[in-house]
Design a protein around this motif. Sequence first.
Motif, PDB file in Angstrom:
ATOM      1  N   ILE A 107      39.530  41.416  33.618  1.00 36.91           N
ATOM      2  CA  ILE A 107      39.084  42.749  34.043  1.00 36.91           C
ATOM      3  C   ILE A 107      38.722  42.753  35.530  1.00 36.91           C
ATOM      4  CG2 ILE A 107      38.346  43.460  31.741  1.00 36.91           C
ATOM      5  CD1 ILE A 107      35.436  43.018  32.581  1.00 36.91           C
ATOM      6  N   GLY A 108      38.741  41.563  36.163  1.00 42.33           N
ATOM      7  CA  GLY A 108      38.493  41.467  37.605  1.00 42.33           C
ATOM      8  C   GLY A 108      37.025  41.554  37.969  1.00 42.33           C
ATOM      9  N   LEU A 109      36.160  41.340  36.994  1.00 40.97           N
ATOM     10  CA  LEU A 109      34.729  41.529  37.230  1.00 40.97           C
ATOM     11  C   LEU A 109      34.173  40.571  38.272  1.00 40.97           C
ATOM     12  CD1 LEU A 109      32.163  43.041  36.542  1.00 40.97           C
ATOM     13  CD2 LEU A 109      31.838  41.509  34.598  1.00 40.97           C
ATOM     14  N   LYS A 110      34.434  39.278  38.086  1.00 44.56           N
ATOM     15  CA  LYS A 110      33.829  38.282  38.975  1.00 44.56           C
ATOM     16  C   LYS A 110      34.204  38.505  40.440  1.00 44.56           C
ATOM     17  CE  LYS A 110      33.538  34.252  36.957  1.00 44.56           C
ATOM     18  NZ  LYS A 110      33.868  32.892  36.536  1.00 44.56           N
ATOM     19  N   GLU A 111      35.463  38.867  40.684  1.00 48.09           N
ATOM     20  CA  GLU A 111      35.919  39.048  42.067  1.00 48.09           C
ATOM     21  C   GLU A 111      35.358  40.319  42.705  1.00 48.09           C
ATOM     22  OE1 GLU A 111      40.330  40.886  41.912  1.00 48.09           O
ATOM     23  OE2 GLU A 111      40.015  39.147  40.639  1.00 48.09           O
TER      24      GLU A 111
END
Length: 140
Positions: A107-111
Amino acid sequence: MTIQERQQEVIDEFSMFDDWMQRYEYMIELGKSLPLIDEKYKIDENLIKGCQSKVWVHAELEGDKLAFTADSDAIITKGIVAILIRVFSDQHPSEIIEADTQFIDEIGLKEHLSPTRANGLVSMIKQLKMYAIAYQTQLN
């Protein structure tokens, strides 16, 4: 619903949004729907170490499954912990221990988090798994 099915559900929901502002707004909404931790569990030993904001997580064994409740003093962080609890709550400790967290990357959360929030996310996952390990030993 399995952990993998819940993770896929989160991935599908996040893919409906075109940009990260919409995803942040969605996380804030998720945070508002978080099953709140009882005030008596808002104690230092339930604080997640490594988070810039305060995040409390409490786990209880219900039958042979773990139920998590949480709260945070920061609205985005509350949304992050809401996602994790949605995925891992009401699951067997061994399934939580073995689960990967690839869905966070998908989901691209960390980035899209600041470095301190990303560290906090890792700390939250670690703490949920530590609870699972502790309760797994009780079940054996």
